[in-house]
Structure formats: structure tokens, C-alpha cells
Design an enzyme around this catalytic site. Structure first.
Site, PDB file in Angstrom:
ATOM      1  CG  HIS A   2     -11.316  87.912  26.821  1.00 55.28           C
ATOM      2  ND1 HIS A   2      -9.988  87.873  26.470  1.00 55.28           N
ATOM      3  CD2 HIS A   2     -12.002  88.160  25.673  1.00 55.28           C
ATOM      4  CE1 HIS A   2      -9.884  88.092  25.168  1.00 55.28           C
ATOM      5  NE2 HIS A   2     -11.083  88.262  24.655  1.00 55.28           N
TER       6      HIS A   2
ATOM      7  CE  LYS B  94      -3.309  77.353  20.206  1.00 53.61           C
ATOM      8  NZ  LYS B  94      -3.891  76.082  20.652  1.00 53.61           N
TER       9      LYS B  94
END
Lengths: 292, 191
Positions: free
Chosen positions: B36, B103
Site C-alpha cells: 500500500h 478484517k
């Protein structure tokens, strides 16, 4: 000493692949409690299937095999340096075999040499006792749950938490609220009231060595543990934070003396994938007994 | 259970709502912290990786080589997604992602990007590394292995009926925001 390295390797394998019975029992109870047809029930069902599958395949319950923390109870004169070397060997082998993920990163360079051995890894805590036996307990604690651990300094004005047990209760419940499902709930709290910033956290983690089905010998702390679990389970955070009836499977609370000026409450959150095992070793290093 | 196949269409994604249970079949790409940050800083995707209509999985798996020299994934649950919050919106925008699996949920920037560009956040069961690894039929290849290390690399997973729950949809709804607000109100009754 080859025997010791083999025993430690087996300890790592079993810790990574098998959830202890006391925790599994608490998970099954939670599964029954969730409402039929909800996503909370669905999550608990996947968790239960996962526990069975990991054991059957002898593979990690969770891919984040976590911080590797050994707790060693040993007699006077025990060779701690030798133990450390064997533990590092066992961890390296366990990583090569896929019992552990390549999970240890140089904090300055970002390099991961794939061995899981480096400054601080594995962590080994020795404790001497006046018994001939050696007991080795291991906790593998994943990063997701470690990241939601927190430490409060009382008084805490926004939470109206004073320097008493009610203040401790308020901040512990705040930790549960802030964690939501991010630590892979339903979780288990290890808490230390008191100590300094370092010993408080350390003692909070050691609470996770206690079984879930044995009451706290201190009646006040026992009441607080039960209250925390009951109250947390009324909040509706539920498994994975999906909403539901079980937010916590347990809370284990200990205490250390503190300085008059300090009042820390340290909270370590353990995920449902509560990997903890232990062995009692014979003099030659062979495993004599499993502790959980 | 809603069956989804990659690449996902915008219409399929906009048809999903919070609480839907989905089973995803097709290709997942893993990407976590290092990936990222790299893409956010202008890094290029490796050759052969196309995220358009794709699903990015926040996951640092355990992968070993079997006797025949093929990659075999032995554990592959989701990692905590909120760490990617500073970057995710931009990666949804620039690379055409239709799904992010992870999550713990994500924040308002990601929720906004889901609505604007047509993407959903799907929550896999954290810690369920074996159940989820069972859905991986094949691991064709890995990218950035040397550069980022195994957990942080981009792994390609061919999956069949990978289970996940929509917890942030393309209509601005977030189960995480709802549960936080409700649990905060409930806690106020007991302290």
C-alpha cells in the site's frame, strides 16, 4: 541437548496448530449462544471448523503466528544460555517447516531474513524455582490483537475513572469498546492493575498463562473478572465485531504494587486463536507432560 | 450466500449491501502494509498484475514450496485493514479495485471511495487461516518477494468460494460504524 531442541520444536508445532481445550470449550459455548442464522453464528462456526482443520492438518491455526514468547520455570543452576540457543534453533526449524510464518522484521531496515530470530525474538522469560523440574510454556500472540492492547493511567478524566477498582473497571471496558472486533474477537483480556509501564504490560501478558476455567484466587479480582466478561457481553460487539452475544471469552486480571504517583492499568488483548501450550521436561530434555 | 466471480462488475458490487454473505471465486491478490505504501508513493504494479475489477486481500500468508517445487499456501487469514486507511481510497481510485477483503473494517475515506468508485469491503473471519487456505486451489506466482518479504509480498491466489461478509458497501453503509455506536451507547448504561 538435541532432545531439548526437538521438544521445543514439538512445543512450537502444537502451540501453533492446536487451541487448548479450555479455550475450545469457551468457543463452543459461545457458538451455542449466538442466534441462529446470524453472521455472528456463521463466524463462530468458521472458527470452530478452523480449529478442527488446523489440528487435523498440523498447520497454523492463524497465519499470524505472532510474537514468540517462552516462559521457563527452571531450577537453580539451569543453563539458561544453552536453553536460549536451543530455543532459537527450534524457532528457525519451525519457521522452515511452516509451523511459524516468517514473521520477524528488522525495525530499521524493514528486512525479514525469514528465520524469526533476531533482537527480541523469540522472547524468553526465565523464572527460577526450588524444584528439580523444568516447565516451558509458550504463547504465540498475533499482531492484530497485540495492536489493540492498551495502557491507561488513572485518574482518567474523560472516562471518569478514579484510582480505585471501579476506575479500573471503567478503563478495562473502554479497552473492549475501542478494540471492537479488530483484535479477532471474541477475545480474552489479560490485565494488570499497577506496576510500571513495562512491568504492567508484561504482567498483563502473563495472565494469559492462566486457564480460562479456573477462578482467580483473589476474590475481589475474581468478581471483577466475571463482571468484565458479563458486561462486555452485553455490549453487542460480538464475534469479529459483527454484532452478537459473545464479545469476550474471558478476562484474567492480576496486580502488582505501584508507586504512589502511578496507577497504570495495562490491558493485553488475546484473539480467539489463543495459542498457548506448555510442557514439563525430563532431565534429558524429553517431553514428560503437556501442561494445558 | 451470494456467489461472486472475479473480475467483479460495478453493477454486481453496487448490488451488495452490508450483512450479505458472499462466496468469491476467481483471483485474489494479496497486499498489505508495504504494498500500500509503495503504490501510494507512485510505485508501479508488477507485470501481470491487473487490479481492474479485482479483489485485493489484506493478508500475509504462510506459503511453502511443495516437493514438486510449486507454491502451497498453508495458512491465509486476513490481517487488520485499518492500517491501510491512509492509502486504500487512492488505490481503489487509481487501480479500479472492486473489492477489498480484510478484517476489522476501515474508515471514512475508504467508505467514501467505495461509494464514489463502486467498491465493497468484505470481512473474512480473522484467524480462520485454515478454512480460508482450503479455498485456495492454486498459487500461480508471487511478486515483490525479495523486496518486501513473504508476508508483505503480492501473492496470486486462485480461490473457489472464499467466504466473506460485506461490512462496508458501496452505498455509504458500514457495519463497523453501526456496531461501534450501538455498543458505545450500551456501555454508557453500565458505567
Amino acid at each position: 541437548m538435541k532432545m531439548l531442541a526437538d521438544s521445543l520444536l514439538e512445543l512450537v508445532r502444537r502451540t501453533s496448530a492446536e487451541i487448548p481445550d479450555d479455550v475450545h470449550q469457551a468457543i463452543l459455548t459461545a457458538l451455542e449462544r449466538e442466534k441462529h442464522g446470524t453472521i455472528a453464528e456463521s463466524a463462530m462456526r468458521i472458527i470452530d471448523q478452523n480449529i478442527a482443520l488446523a489440528k487435523q492438518k498440523s498447520q497454523p491455526v492463524c497465519q499470524d503466528t505472532g510474537s514468540i514468547i517462552f516462559y521457563v520455570d527452571c531450577p537453580l543452576g539451569f543453563d539458561q544460555l544453552g536453553f536460549e540457543e536451543r530455543a532459537r534453533e527450534a524457532v528457525t526449524t519451525a519457521t522452515r517447516k511452516g509451523y511459524l510464518r516468517q514473521n520477524s522484521v528488522d525495525s530499521l531496515t524493514g528486512r525479514n531474513d525469514g528465520t524469526n530470530v533476531g533482537p527480541g525474538s523469540p522472547a524468553i522469560h526465565f523464572h527460577q524455582h526450588r524444584l528439580p523440574e523444568v516447565k516451558v510454556r509458550l504463547i504465540l500472540k498475533g499482531g492484530g490483537c497485540e495492536n489493540v492492547g492498551t495502557q491507561y493511567s488513572l485518574p482518567n478524566t474523560p472516562l471518569k475513572a478514579n484510582r480505585d477498582l471501579d476506575g479500573c473497571r471503567k478503563v478495562i471496558l473502554d479497552a473492549v469498546l475501542q478494540a471492537q472486533g479488530k483484535g479477532c474477537g471474541p477475545g480474552i483480556l489479560g490485565v494488570c492493575i499497577g506496576g510500571d509501564r513495562a512491568t504492567g504490560y508484561e504482567h498483563s501478558k502473563q495472565q494469559l498463562l492462566r486457564r480460562l476455567d479456573e477462578p482467580n484466587p483473589n476474590p475481589e479480582l475474581n468478581r471483577l473478572e466475571q463482571d468484565i466478561v458479563e458486561t462486555a457481553n452485553k455490549l453487542g460487539i460480538g464475534p469479529m465485531g459483527f454484532g452478537g452475544k459473545t464479545t469476550l471469552l474471558g478476562a484474567r486480571i492480576g496486580m502488582l504494587n505501584r508507586l504512589p504517583a502511578s496507577y497504570f492499568v495495562s490491558v493485553s488483548y488475546m484473539c480467539w486463536a489463543y495459542r498457548r501450550q506448555g510442557v514439563r521436561l525430563a532431565a534429558d530434555g524429553a517431553i514428560q507432560e503437556w501442561l494445558y | 450466500m451470494i456467489e461472486l466471480s472475479t473480475p467483479l462488475s460495478e453493477a454486481a458490487v453496487r448490488g451488495l449491501k452490508v450483512g450479505d454473505e458472499a462466496a468469491i471465486t476467481g483471483m485474489l491478490y494479496t497486499g498489505r502494509d508495504a504494498v500500500h505504501k509503495y503504490l501510494h508513493e507512485g510505485g508501479k504494479l508488477p507485470d501481470g498484475v491487473n487490479l481492474s475489477g479485482g479483489v485485493l486481500y489484506h493478508c500475509g500468508p504462510v506459503v511453502i514450496k511443495d516437493a514438486a517445487g510449486n507454491w502451497k499456501c498453508v495458512a491465509a487469514g486476513p490481517t487488520t485493514s485499518i492500517r491501510e486507511e491512509p492509502y486504500q481510497w487512492q488505490i481503489i481510485r487509481d487501480f479500479g479495485l472492486r473489492g477489498v477483503i480484510g478484517k476489522g473494517g476501515m474508515g471514512d475515506q475508504t467508505l467514501g471511495a467505495c461509494r464514489e468508485y463502486g467498491c465493497v469491503y468484505l470481512h473474512a473471519v480473522g484467524g480462520a487461516a485454515q478454512v480460508l487456505a482450503e479455498c485456495i486451489q492454486r498459487v500461480p506466482t508471487v511478486h515483490f518477494m525479495e523486496q518486501f518479504g513473504a508476508p508483505e509480498a503480492i501473492w496470486e491466489f486462485e480461490v473457489v468460494r472464499f467466504p466473506a461478509i460485506v461490512t462496508m458497501d458501496a452505498h455509504g453503509n458500514s457495519l463497523h460504524k453501526e456496531v461501534f455506536a450501538a455498543s458505545q451507547a450500551e456501555l454508557a448504561k453500565y458505567v
